[in-house]
Design a protein around this motif. Structure first.
Motif, PDB file in Angstrom:
ATOM      1  N   GLY A 192      42.728  54.291  68.810  1.00  0.00           N
ATOM      2  CA  GLY A 192      41.765  54.213  67.728  1.00  0.00           C
ATOM      3  C   GLY A 192      40.592  55.159  67.861  1.00  0.00           C
ATOM      4  O   GLY A 192      40.120  55.713  66.850  1.00  0.00           O
ATOM      5  N   GLY A 265      35.683  52.945  66.690  1.00  0.00           N
ATOM      6  CA  GLY A 265      37.029  52.976  67.235  1.00  0.00           C
ATOM      7  C   GLY A 265      37.231  51.964  68.349  1.00  0.00           C
ATOM      8  O   GLY A 265      38.281  51.318  68.437  1.00  0.00           O
ATOM      9  N   ILE A 285      42.140  50.348  62.475  1.00  0.00           N
ATOM     10  CA  ILE A 285      41.937  51.784  62.697  1.00  0.00           C
ATOM     11  C   ILE A 285      41.961  52.540  61.375  1.00  0.00           C
ATOM     12  O   ILE A 285      41.169  53.472  61.148  1.00  0.00           O
ATOM     13  CB  ILE A 285      43.013  52.324  63.667  1.00  0.00           C
ATOM     14  CG1 ILE A 285      42.837  51.695  65.051  1.00  0.00           C
ATOM     15  CG2 ILE A 285      42.940  53.843  63.768  1.00  0.00           C
ATOM     16  CD1 ILE A 285      43.935  52.075  66.027  1.00  0.00           C
TER      17      ILE A 285
END
Length: 585
Positions: A192, A265, A285
């Motif tokens: 991510g 992330g 994500i």
């Protein structure tokens, strides 16, 4: 002050304002050059000395309290102990750097702001205030900054650590993490972070030119028309500086987006852990990119929403549309009730005019004024003793005064508001705090919601008069940990009812305990205790000659002068409304 209408009128207003503006700017710069270095030295040296002097104690005590606490599970405790040395080692560097920024910024900008505020409409002698405002007040403000920071490092820190390491109930489950979920969390984080950082950076860079042009257009339009930030004289220098430094602001916004994308992330690991699903982590994500795009569209007044995909990353996620529908239903239900509709209508016409501009400092003023008035009453009735005040003056650690007295004042506010079925919190006659009149302050917003819930709980209990009068003695003199603590002391024999009242008081004392860790609370409460001590002397409950020298030195020379000159508190009491009208009840 209304903006001029017409191109020529606006242009003439702008040209005629320039000499006046530059003279004030020059005077403010001169005052900042004289006062700024002294203020910066006070803040930097004072706060840095506190940071360096207490750093060894903070380092050792933090690790000790984390290792000792029973609130954290074994895995989470080990994780904290492994990670704690990094922020603790960086704390002196970050703290001193922050002190430099605050000292320089406050020392140079405060005199400049006060110079422009001195020509406001409410100021009488503008010429005098233009030269004098921002000099002595800035130096006193610097000393207050150092004192508040010292209170944070001494009182607030150790109070927080004591709360972390104190005993917990036998049925309380320690906070911990499950090791079996960590591999999937790590997988989503590794994937991510690079995807979100790259995508969010591209979105930020693509919209930065539009942000630059739109910002310049709006600032220049406001400059010529004396609107927006240029309407108030005090804001003109900073708004004009914003035009020149707007490209730097856009660059900073892009850099901030890149930095935030890293943490966005990483948050995917939290989603995986909470939902126990790798699929939800992958969905987050993708969704966070769409959320960022929608946020920037709202910020730049572009089209609503986002064209990017947004898969569902929560199993039970309440969408924005669902929130709007629920709010509409609440509004419809309130309108359907004539009484509520009348209250809302009166509120919109009167309260918005009366208390919409309330500031956090006004809430603090009402609270401590109520503490002073109730403290005098409780001192006269013997529920607060001289020993309690002396303990607070010498040791500055009297929970009876710092926790129970404010808790009693706020409880009175809740009981009174519930009795008259108020929409919000009635702090005095004609002044009611509601959702739209409450100050937009993060700490006070966190406080307002639980207080409204407790008010509704008290309303449902329908306390009788003898129960309300009994609560004052119980909250000031008795423990409130177990239902057995109130046996044969609370008028009601209903165990459930008694436990509900105790739960409200425990939660209220917990809120006050959190507030007592704030430096503003600490400083103002010390002044309150001194006033109560002087009140005890002037009412004859305590002789000045009976006070120990250690306590007398803590009270200070200003209180001795008040004693020598026979200045009592009657003059101050006349300026205060009676307790029934002004209590934070």
């Amino acid at each position: 002050m209304k903006a001029s209408i017409g191109v020529l009128a606006r242009l003439w207003s702008f040209i005629s304002f320039l000499p006046f503006f530059f003279l004030l700017l020059l005077l403010g710069i001169i005052k900042a050059a004289i006062i700024g270095p002294l203020v910066a030295i006070l803040v930097i040296v004072g706060n840095s000395a506190v940071i360096i002097g207490l750093w060894p104690v903070h380092f050792f005590w933090t690790c000790y309290c984390v290792a000792k606490t029973k609130r954290l599970g074994l895995v989470l405790k080990l994780l904290f102990l492994l990670c704690l040395p990094v922020p603790l080692l960086l704390w002196p560097v970050i703290g001193i750097f922050g002190c430099i920024l605050i000292g320089v910024g406050y020392g140079y900008f405060a005199p400049l702001i006060d110079t422009f505020e001195a020509v406001g409409e409410d100021v009488i002698d503008k010429l005098y205030h233009c030269f004098m405002d921002g000099c002595e007040s800035t130096i006193k403000g610097a000393c207050t900054l150092v004192r508040d920071f010292t209170d944070i490092c001494f009182h607030s820190y150790f109070s927080l650590m004591d709360g972390l390491s104190e005993k917990v109930a036998d049925d309380e489950i320690p906070l911990d993490i499950k090791l079996t979920r960590l591999p999937s969390c790590l997988l989503v984080s590794v994937l991510g972070v690079p995807i979100d950082v790259l995508a969010i950076t591209i979105v930020a860079l693509a919209k930065s030119p539009y942000m630059l042009l739109r910002g310049w257009h709006r600032l220049l339009y406001d400059l010529i028309g004396r609107e927006g930030p240029f309407l108030e004289t005090v804001c003109v220098p900073f708004a004009g500086l914003a035009i020149l430094l707007w490209p730097l602001a856009v660059t900073g916004a892009v850099i901030a987006a890149v930095i935030c994308s890293f943490f966005l992330g990483l948050y995917g690991a939290v989603i995986v852990y909470e939902e126990n699903s790798v699929k939800m982590g992958f969905a987050y994500i993708v969704s966070v990119i769409s959320l960022f795009d929608e946020y920037t569209n709202d910020l730049l007044y572009l089209r609503e929403g986002s064209c990017l995909p947004r898969p569902k990353y929560r199993k039970h996620l309440i969408t924005h549309d669902q929130k709007i529908l629920s709010q509409e239903k609440e509004i419809e239900s309130s309108i359907s009730s004539p009484k509520t509709a009348k209250l809302e209508f009166n509120q919109s016409r009167t309260l918005r005019k009366a208390i919409q501009q309330l500031k956090p400092i006004q809430i603090w003023d009402w609270l401590f004024r109520s503490c002073e008035l109730n403290g005098r009453i409780l001192l006269s009735e013997g529920l607060i003793s001289i020993m309690d005040i002396e303990e607070s003056v010498i040791k500055r650690n009297s929970k009876k005064l710092s926790i129970r007295l404010p808790a009693w004042c706020i409880l009175q506010c809740l009981v009174r508001s519930a009795r008259i079925d108020a929409n919000g919190l009635l702090i005095s006659d004609g002044v009611e705090l509601t959702n739209f009149s409450w100050p937009k302050d993060k700490v006070l917003e966190w406080l307002f919601g639980p207080l409204l819930i407790m008010k509704e709980q008290i309303k449902g209990l329908e306390l009788e008069e003898n129960e309300e009068s009994c609560l004052r003695n119980l909250i000031m003199t008795n423990k409130n940990e177990r239902p057995e603590d109130w046996e044969n002391k609370f008028p009601s024999d209903d165990m459930v009812r008694r436990a509900q009242v105790q739960a409200i008081l425990r939660r209220l004392q917990g809120i006050v305990a959190s507030l007592s860790r704030m430096p503003t609370f600490r400083r103002r409460f010390n002044n309150l205790v001194k006033d109560l001590y002087v009140y005890a002397i002037e009412t004859g409950k305590l002789s000045w000659n009976d006070i120990e020298s250690k306590t007398r030195s803590k009270i200070g020379r200003d209180l001795e002068e008040r004693k020598k000159n026979n200045i009592n508190l009657e003059r101050a009491s006349k300026s205060l409304p009676p307790p029934d009208n002004s209590e934070f009840v």
